[in-house]
Each structure stands twice: as structure tokens, then as C-alpha cells.
Design an enzyme around this catalytic site. Structure first.
Site, PDB file in Angstrom:
ATOM      1  N   LYS A   1       6.171 -15.242  17.822  1.00 29.06           N
ATOM      2  CA  LYS A   1       5.979 -13.726  17.975  1.00 29.06           C
ATOM      3  C   LYS A   1       6.918 -12.966  19.276  1.00 29.06           C
ATOM      4  CE  LYS A   1       1.253 -13.371  16.165  1.00 29.06           C
ATOM      5  NZ  LYS A   1       0.130 -13.253  16.295  1.00 29.06           N
TER       6      LYS A   1
ATOM      7  N   TYR B   1       0.580  -7.352   7.675  1.00 33.51           N
ATOM      8  CA  TYR B   1      -0.685  -7.686   8.361  1.00 33.51           C
ATOM      9  C   TYR B   1      -1.685  -6.685   7.654  1.00 33.51           C
ATOM     10  CZ  TYR B   1       0.353 -10.594  12.302  1.00 33.51           C
ATOM     11  OH  TYR B   1       0.600 -11.641  13.011  1.00 33.51           O
TER      12      TYR B   1
ATOM     13  N   PHE C   1      -7.334  -3.161  16.252  1.00 32.78           N
ATOM     14  CA  PHE C   1      -6.143  -3.498  16.847  1.00 32.78           C
ATOM     15  C   PHE C   1      -4.709  -3.337  15.948  1.00 32.78           C
ATOM     16  CE2 PHE C   1      -8.279  -7.477  15.244  1.00 32.78           C
ATOM     17  CZ  PHE C   1      -7.474  -7.920  14.396  1.00 32.78           C
TER      18      PHE C   1
ATOM     19  N   ARG D   1      -2.205 -24.729  12.049  1.00 29.22           N
ATOM     20  CA  ARG D   1      -3.492 -24.145  12.952  1.00 29.22           C
ATOM     21  C   ARG D   1      -3.987 -24.996  14.146  1.00 29.22           C
ATOM     22  NH1 ARG D   1      -4.023 -18.727  11.645  1.00 29.22           N
ATOM     23  NH2 ARG D   1      -5.974 -19.036  12.919  1.00 29.22           N
TER      24      ARG D   1
ATOM     25  N   ARG E   1      -0.807 -21.953  21.823  1.00 29.57           N
ATOM     26  CA  ARG E   1      -1.479 -20.888  22.527  1.00 29.57           C
ATOM     27  C   ARG E   1      -2.098 -20.967  23.866  1.00 29.57           C
ATOM     28  NH1 ARG E   1      -4.028 -18.258  16.733  1.00 29.57           N
ATOM     29  NH2 ARG E   1      -2.167 -16.606  16.551  1.00 29.57           N
TER      30      ARG E   1
ATOM     31  N   ASN F   1       0.024 -13.424  21.435  1.00 23.94           N
ATOM     32  CA  ASN F   1      -0.684 -14.978  21.391  1.00 23.94           C
ATOM     33  C   ASN F   1       0.477 -15.859  20.809  1.00 23.94           C
ATOM     34  OD1 ASN F   1      -1.035 -14.130  18.732  1.00 23.94           O
ATOM     35  ND2 ASN F   1      -3.082 -14.465  18.710  1.00 23.94           N
TER      36      ASN F   1
ATOM     37  N   HIS G   1       2.009 -16.937  14.936  1.00 25.61           N
ATOM     38  CA  HIS G   1       1.080 -16.560  13.506  1.00 25.61           C
ATOM     39  C   HIS G   1       1.442 -17.854  12.748  1.00 25.61           C
ATOM     40  CE1 HIS G   1      -0.207 -14.915   9.678  1.00 25.61           C
ATOM     41  NE2 HIS G   1       0.675 -15.620   9.297  1.00 25.61           N
TER      42      HIS G   1
ATOM     43  N   GLU H   1       2.826 -15.346   2.111  1.00 24.76           N
ATOM     44  CA  GLU H   1       3.787 -15.107   3.303  1.00 24.76           C
ATOM     45  C   GLU H   1       5.201 -15.537   3.328  1.00 24.76           C
ATOM     46  OE1 GLU H   1      -0.305 -14.559   6.169  1.00 24.76           O
ATOM     47  OE2 GLU H   1       1.057 -16.334   6.426  1.00 24.76           O
TER      48      GLU H   1
HETATM   49  N1  UDP Z   1      -5.414  -9.786  17.209  1.00 23.27           N
HETATM   50  C1  UDP Z   1      -5.460  -8.917  18.092  1.00 23.27           C
HETATM   51  N2  UDP Z   1      -6.902  -8.654  18.663  1.00 23.27           N
HETATM   52  C2  UDP Z   1      -7.868  -9.354  18.095  1.00 23.27           C
HETATM   53  C3  UDP Z   1      -7.775 -10.257  17.018  1.00 23.27           C
HETATM   54  C4  UDP Z   1      -6.667 -10.374  16.703  1.00 23.27           C
HETATM   55  O1  UDP Z   1      -4.800  -8.373  18.775  1.00 23.27           O
HETATM   56  O2  UDP Z   1      -9.286  -9.230  18.663  1.00 23.27           O
HETATM   57  C5  UDP Z   1      -4.164  -9.904  16.707  1.00 23.27           C
HETATM   58  C6  UDP Z   1      -3.524 -11.215  17.228  1.00 23.27           C
HETATM   59  O3  UDP Z   1      -2.172 -11.073  17.685  1.00 23.27           O
HETATM   60  C7  UDP Z   1      -3.739 -12.230  16.071  1.00 23.27           C
HETATM   61  C8  UDP Z   1      -3.510 -11.367  14.742  1.00 23.27           C
HETATM   62  O4  UDP Z   1      -3.944  -9.991  15.458  1.00 23.27           O
HETATM   63  O5  UDP Z   1      -2.895 -13.329  15.990  1.00 23.27           O
HETATM   64  C9  UDP Z   1      -4.217 -11.658  13.673  1.00 23.27           C
HETATM   65  O6  UDP Z   1      -5.513 -11.887  13.668  1.00 23.27           O
HETATM   66  P1  UDP Z   1      -6.149 -13.383  13.085  1.00 23.27           P
HETATM   67  O7  UDP Z   1      -7.672 -12.858  13.297  1.00 23.27           O
HETATM   68  O8  UDP Z   1      -5.602 -13.481  11.650  1.00 23.27           O
HETATM   69  O9  UDP Z   1      -5.879 -14.446  14.108  1.00 23.27           O
HETATM   70  P2  UDP Z   1      -4.815 -15.669  13.970  1.00 23.27           P
HETATM   71  O10 UDP Z   1      -5.044 -15.903  12.493  1.00 23.27           O
HETATM   72  O11 UDP Z   1      -3.361 -15.134  14.228  1.00 23.27           O
HETATM   73  O12 UDP Z   1      -5.154 -16.672  14.678  1.00 23.27           O
HETATM   74 MG    MG Z   2      -4.877 -14.905  10.643  1.00 22.22          MG
END
Ligand code: UDP
Ligand code: MG
Length: 140
Positions: free
Chosen positions: A11, A51, A59, A87, A104, A114, A117, A128
Site C-alpha cells: 500500500k 473495496y 472508513f 494473512r 503490519r 497498514n 492488503h 482480485e
Molecule cells: N480499514 C480502516 N479502518 C478500519 C478497518 C479497516 O481504515 O477500522 C482499512 C484498512 O486499510 C484495511 C482495509 O480497510 O486494511 C480493509 O479492511 P479489512 O477489514 O478487510 O482488513 P484487512 O483484510 O485488510 O486486514
Molecule cells: Mg480484507
């Protein structure tokens, strides 16, 4: 466990801080192979579509703005159980909750910025990957 492919993004917060190589080293140390990779400037349309699952979340707007703020590196990672393994290497969404040694934990700035992705399931991984890569661009 079967060989899988998963989709990854380095990112904007990470490309901006010149961390592409350090993050790629984490993938490779975990046994994930980078079988496709390109650095792109994501458009707002791509970010919004990518997204879309989070469209109703508070957010969403900020997340899309962030994803177009600097270049990103989109990737396909391949390996045994690659989706779950990636993951694990990424760590929890919020770096405050991420385990030691994860990307992370080491590099993320906040729950939003963070650093990476990663796809969360076989179906999303396939979708994706196809969103950003043609079959010819993936060389295993
Ligand atoms: N995100 C955010 N605030 C939150 C949760 C998620 O800005 O409270 C953003 C963050 O960049 C995250 C992305 O949205 O990586 C997608 O969220 P997801 O819950 O899918 O998390 P991930 O799969 O990336 O761990
Ligand atoms: Mg996700």
C-alpha cells in the site's frame, strides 16, 4: 496442503517509505513466491471497485483516497496454503493487535495505513487477481 495463489498489495504508506523490498523479503522468507508484480498508480475508480465490499463502512472514502495517494505494488503470491499463510505474514488489520514479526507489526502506521492488503479466501483471491492481472502476466 495445496499450492494456492493469493492477491497482495503493497500500500501507499509502504511504497512511500521505500519498503517494497523489505516487505517482499517477508513474503519470500515465509515460502511465498512472487509470481506476478507491478507498480501502478491506482485510479479512484479502481480503488472504489476493489473495496466495494466496504462501501457502507465509515472508513470507505478515506480508504479509497489513501489507496490513490501514492503508487502501489500489486502482486500475485504463490505457495502452499498461500491465502492463509499470507494473512499470517501480514498480521492483524490493526498493527496494535499484530503479532511480533508480522509485516503490519513492523511497518504499519495505523489501522488504515497498514502497509499491505491480502485476499481473505479462495473466491476473493481469484477475483482480485483477475481484477489486476491477465493470465499472461502470471508466471509461476
Ligand atoms: N480499514 C480502516 N479502518 C478500519 C478497518 C479497516 O481504515 O477500522 C482499512 C484498512 O486499510 C484495511 C482495509 O480497510 O486494511 C480493509 O479492511 P479489512 O477489514 O478487510 O482488513 P484487512 O483484510 O485488510 O486486514
Ligand atoms: Mg480484507
Amino acid at each position: 496442503m495445496a499450492i494456492e495463489r493469493t492477491f497482495s498489495i503493497i500500500k501507499p504508506d509502504a511504497t512511500k517509505r521505500n519498503l517494497t523490498g523489505k516487505i517482499n523479503a517477508k513474503f519470500e522468507e515465509a515460502g511465498l513466491r512472487i509470481v506476478a508484480q507491478k507498480r501502478i498508480q491506482m485510479t479512484m475508480e479502481q480503488a472504489g471497485q476493489f473495496y466495494a465490499v466496504h462501501k457502507e463502512r465509515p472508513f470507505y472514502g478515506e480508504l479509497c483516497e489513501f489507496m490513490v495517494s501514492e503508487p502501489v505494488v500489486v502482486q500475485v503470491l504463490e505457495g502452499e496454503g498461500a491465502i492463509l499463510k499470507n494473512r499470517e505474514v501480514m498480521g492483524a488489520t490493526n498493527p496494535a493487535d499484530a503479532a511480533d514479526g508480522t509485516i503490519r507489526k513492523e511497518f504499519a502506521l495505523s489501522v488504515g495505513e497498514n502497509s499491505v492488503h491480502g485476499s481473505d479466501a479462495p473466491e476473493t483471491a481469484a477475483e482480485e487477481i483477475a481484477f489486476f492481472f491477465s493470465g499472461l502476466e502470471i508466471v509461476g
